[in-house]
Design an enzyme around this catalytic site. Sequence first.
Site, PDB file in Angstrom:
ATOM      1  N   ALA A 153       0.930  -1.255  -0.036  1.00 44.88           N
ATOM      2  CA  ALA A 153      -0.027   0.014  -0.131  1.00 44.88           C
ATOM      3  C   ALA A 153       0.999   1.269   0.081  1.00 44.88           C
ATOM      4  O   ALA A 153       1.748   1.293   0.894  1.00 44.88           O
ATOM      5  CB  ALA A 153      -0.977   0.101   1.099  1.00 44.88           C
ATOM      6  N   ILE A 208       4.807  -1.131   3.198  1.00 52.63           N
ATOM      7  CA  ILE A 208       4.609   0.300   2.958  1.00 52.63           C
ATOM      8  C   ILE A 208       5.552   0.516   1.608  1.00 52.63           C
ATOM      9  O   ILE A 208       6.589   0.310   1.519  1.00 52.63           O
ATOM     10  CB  ILE A 208       5.157   1.193   3.964  1.00 52.63           C
ATOM     11  CG1 ILE A 208       4.544   0.720   5.231  1.00 52.63           C
ATOM     12  CG2 ILE A 208       4.823   2.437   3.741  1.00 52.63           C
ATOM     13  CD1 ILE A 208       2.828   0.654   5.187  1.00 52.63           C
ATOM     14  N   LYS A 209       4.767   0.959   0.390  1.00 52.94           N
ATOM     15  CA  LYS A 209       5.222   1.350  -0.685  1.00 52.94           C
ATOM     16  C   LYS A 209       5.866   2.942  -0.722  1.00 52.94           C
ATOM     17  O   LYS A 209       5.176   3.826  -0.360  1.00 52.94           O
ATOM     18  CB  LYS A 209       4.326   1.312  -1.935  1.00 52.94           C
ATOM     19  CG  LYS A 209       4.922   0.589  -3.234  1.00 52.94           C
ATOM     20  CD  LYS A 209       3.501   0.450  -4.030  1.00 52.94           C
ATOM     21  CE  LYS A 209       4.029   0.076  -5.571  1.00 52.94           C
ATOM     22  NZ  LYS A 209       3.112  -0.413  -6.448  1.00 52.94           N
ATOM     23  N   ILE A 210       7.321   3.087  -0.905  1.00 49.57           N
ATOM     24  CA  ILE A 210       7.702   4.169  -0.593  1.00 49.57           C
ATOM     25  C   ILE A 210       8.591   4.601  -1.993  1.00 49.57           C
ATOM     26  O   ILE A 210       9.204   4.107  -2.403  1.00 49.57           O
ATOM     27  CB  ILE A 210       8.749   4.194   0.588  1.00 49.57           C
ATOM     28  CG1 ILE A 210       8.139   3.946   1.768  1.00 49.57           C
ATOM     29  CG2 ILE A 210       9.573   5.701   0.557  1.00 49.57           C
ATOM     30  CD1 ILE A 210       7.419   5.089   2.535  1.00 49.57           C
TER      31      ILE A 210
END
Length: 214
Positions: free
Chosen positions: A56, A82-84
């Site tokens: 996400a 967590i997509k960064i």
Amino acid sequence: MKFFIDTANIDEIKEANSMGMVDGVTTNPSLIAKEGRPFEDIIKDICAEVDGPISAEVISTEAKSMIEEGKKLAAIHKNIVIKIPMIPDGMIATRALSSEGIPVNVTLVFSPLQALVAAKAGAAFVSPFVGRLDDLANEGMLLIEQMVTIYNNYAFDTEVLVASVRNPLHVLEAAMMGADVATIPFGVIKKMMGHPLTDKGLAAFLADYEKSKK
């Protein structure tokens, strides 16, 4: 090789999962927006269907905000990754989140040096965008080869997550190079199962069977 599905559509996820094609899911703000439902509802539905990493993406671009947003996303479910984005503030956020045991998928990676930096920052996954690179210089798979070599050289735990997959050949070449994961659109997953000779052979078998009943 692990297959993730690159979609936020729960029907596509369920169908692919029923065929054993889903080890995880990647989403992004564009895919979420296409579904026309609240973000958290979509993510919760996906987590209920798939027992694997669910990426996400944060929408902030400043480190402090990305860290705060990442923690909120991680609280939704234990499988959230967590997509960064691959930017300097993103690396600060990646380091902070990964240090707290929150897995990070660094996205929008287009060079081997970016991939090395992301791994050093503690990313669990790094997502090279092969299709977009191919649009410019047909170098998408070269990047995968370089990343696999670098990560193997230094025994990084970071997984190569091949993204921006446009066709089955991308998946095949990534698998041959030793990439850990490919995240694949539903349409490409279906194409991977097809071959003209399979269709021709099945048609012949069925025709012979019908003849045998006469």
